[in-house]
Design an enzyme around this catalytic site. Structure first.
Site, PDB file in Angstrom:
ATOM      1  N   ASP A 168       0.693  -1.155   0.314  1.00 26.97           N
ATOM      2  CA  ASP A 168      -0.174  -0.511  -0.021  1.00 26.97           C
ATOM      3  C   ASP A 168       0.826   1.201  -0.771  1.00 26.97           C
ATOM      4  O   ASP A 168       1.598   2.306   1.148  1.00 26.97           O
ATOM      5  CB  ASP A 168      -0.749   0.022   1.381  1.00 26.97           C
ATOM      6  CG  ASP A 168      -1.056   0.773   1.085  1.00 26.97           C
ATOM      7  OD1 ASP A 168      -2.605   2.054   0.307  1.00 26.97           O
ATOM      8  OD2 ASP A 168      -2.042   1.867   2.208  1.00 26.97           O
ATOM      9  N   GLU A 252      -1.626  -1.606  -5.463  1.00 24.73           N
ATOM     10  CA  GLU A 252      -2.486  -0.894  -6.059  1.00 24.73           C
ATOM     11  C   GLU A 252      -1.910   0.114  -7.298  1.00 24.73           C
ATOM     12  O   GLU A 252      -1.010   0.217  -7.097  1.00 24.73           O
ATOM     13  CB  GLU A 252      -2.567   0.129  -4.872  1.00 24.73           C
ATOM     14  CG  GLU A 252      -4.416   0.041  -5.147  1.00 24.73           C
ATOM     15  CD  GLU A 252      -4.474   1.073  -4.395  1.00 24.73           C
ATOM     16  OE1 GLU A 252      -6.063   1.085  -3.871  1.00 24.73           O
ATOM     17  OE2 GLU A 252      -4.121   1.705  -2.967  1.00 24.73           O
ATOM     18  N   ASP A 335      -3.733   2.166   6.857  1.00 28.00           N
ATOM     19  CA  ASP A 335      -2.831   1.310   5.935  1.00 28.00           C
ATOM     20  C   ASP A 335      -2.721  -0.012   5.477  1.00 28.00           C
ATOM     21  O   ASP A 335      -2.350  -0.352   5.210  1.00 28.00           O
ATOM     22  CB  ASP A 335      -1.315   1.965   5.321  1.00 28.00           C
ATOM     23  CG  ASP A 335      -1.555   3.446   5.825  1.00 28.00           C
ATOM     24  OD1 ASP A 335      -2.343   4.223   5.105  1.00 28.00           O
ATOM     25  OD2 ASP A 335      -0.845   4.623   6.404  1.00 28.00           O
TER      26      ASP A 335
END
Ligand SMILES: [Zn+2]
Length: 401
Positions: A168, A252, A335
């Site tokens: 992340d 991502e 997170d």
């Protein structure tokens, strides 16, 4: 040469004349031009380089023509434009130009001579071309195009099924990994950015065309160069560790969360994200690791990784939220929760055969792109569709930690 070719074609077009071929231009712009005092210096350069520039200009026009006929994928292209002079200069020698790497380690460049080279590594095979760049700070670099064996960078597969992580990317930490492990933002991001701002302010105050301005410009260029190298080394180190320790990596795609931040735009930090993802994908693919980019619309921070309800922090406000509590009672670090969701979504994509890069068995699942390390820019249109990914909720009640 490129600009001369563009100028000649613009002129022909304005006068209603047919498109001048490369052969016609070669005669007019090289052979005949060399005899004029204004272009006599063309004789000092290898003819193959000049031909190369004409070929580049011709290709730019061909692309433009197919684009206006609607035969070319992507956005409509404009006609080729004049190249502008910058402080960086480069020259590319292909095999036609007959450059050579000599046994004594020197690089023989036609019409230039035998150059001494500080080799950063051994060439794995005979190079098909070399590009020599002069940076704005006056340094010269030679980069070679070489063919490498597809399996050259393969790593031994990791047996541990848990050796995989979501990634992340964020602001507070550069990246959050599995189990709350983080890659911290290195201190040099801020330090070099301040240094750059200062150098740029100094440059802005110098009078145009002055000697001091030229000096200040080199100062700015030097900071840029320092940033480039420091960032590149740091990213290579992170990528190497991640690929070494994980059999599968789920990230991502560069998203709104990281980039649409107005005043922060274009910081060293943001530029590092892009480079990090490109290199991670390339290194992971070459090492035979699974690499999956989760859809950029996947709500990784909003989903509760425990119950699957999409009610967590979102948008710009969500950036300030460090932890939150879901209606189901679960308390999440923002997170870490996102990492779990990214990893789970990535695994789901692999299971459904929707991942768009190398799969676990090391086979390229993209049609028509055999053995090529990923170039994410190129692959952007081949991303999995957003339908499905956006509404998908993880299985309720399962926590992957
Ligand atoms: Zn929940």
């Amino acid at each position: 040469m490129f600009n001369d070719a563009v100028a000649a074609r613009k002129q022909a077009h304005e006068q209603g004349l047919p498109y001048p071929t490369t052969a016609v231009l070669s005669k007019a712009l090289i052979t005949e031009a060399k005899r004029t005092p204004e272009r006599a210096w063309l004789a000092e350069v290898s003819a193959a380089i000049l031909q190369q520039a004409l070929a580049d200009a011709d290709r730019a026009y061909r692309n433009f023509f197919t684009s206006i006929k609607g035969k070319r994928a992507g956005a409509r292209m404009g006609p080729p434009r004049f190249k502008r002079r910058t402080h960086a200069q480069s020259i590319r020698f292909t095999r036609n130009a007959k450059f050579r790497v000599l046994d004594n380690g020197r690089l023989r460049l036609p019409k230039i001579g035998d150059m001494r080279v500080a080799w950063s590594r051994e060439l794995p095979s005979a190079p098909s071309s070399v590009t020599v760049v002069k940076t704005p700070t006056g340094k010269y670099y030679a980069s070679f195009v070489v063919a490498v064996d597809d399996g050259a960078d393969l790593l031994e597969p990791l047996a541990d099924p848990e050796a995989e992580t979501g990634i992340d990317l964020g602001l507070k930490d550069f990246a959050v990994l599995r189990g709350g492990k983080v890659i911290e933002n290195p201190k040099f991001f801020g330090k070099l950015e301040r240094k750059l701002k200062k150098a740029q302010r100094v440059l802005a105050r110098k009078a145009k065309g002055s000697v001091n301005r030229a000096k200040a410009r080199i100062r700015v260029a030097k900071v840029h160069e320092k940033i480039k190298h420091t960032r590149s080394d740091w990213i290579d180190k992170q990528v190497k560790t991640l690929v070494g320790e994980n059999q599968a990596l789920y990230v991502e795609d560069l998203n709104v969360k990281g980039l649409a931040r107005g005043r922060h735009a274009k910081s060293i930090h943001d530029a590092a994200f892009g480079m990090f993802l490109v290199r991670l994908e390339s290194k992971a693919s070459r090492a035979g690791r699974t690499f999956v980019k989760v859809d950029r619309f996947f709500p990784s921070t909003m989903l509760c990784s425990l119950c699957g309800v999409s009610d967590g922090p979102s948008g710009v406000q969500g950036l300030r939220v460090r932890s939150w509590m879901c209606g189901c009672g679960a308390v999440h670090d923002r997170d870490q929760n996102a990492e779990i969701n990214i990893r789970r979504e990535g695994k789901r994509m692999v299971a459904e055969g929707r991942s768009d890069t190398l799969n676990a068995s090391g086979q390229d699942v993209r049609p028509g792109r055999p053995g090529r390390p990923g170039n994410p820019r190129e692959g952007q249109n081949e991303e999995p569709t957003r339908s499905g990914a956006a509404q998908a909720a993880p299985e309720p009640g399962i926590a992957v930690l």
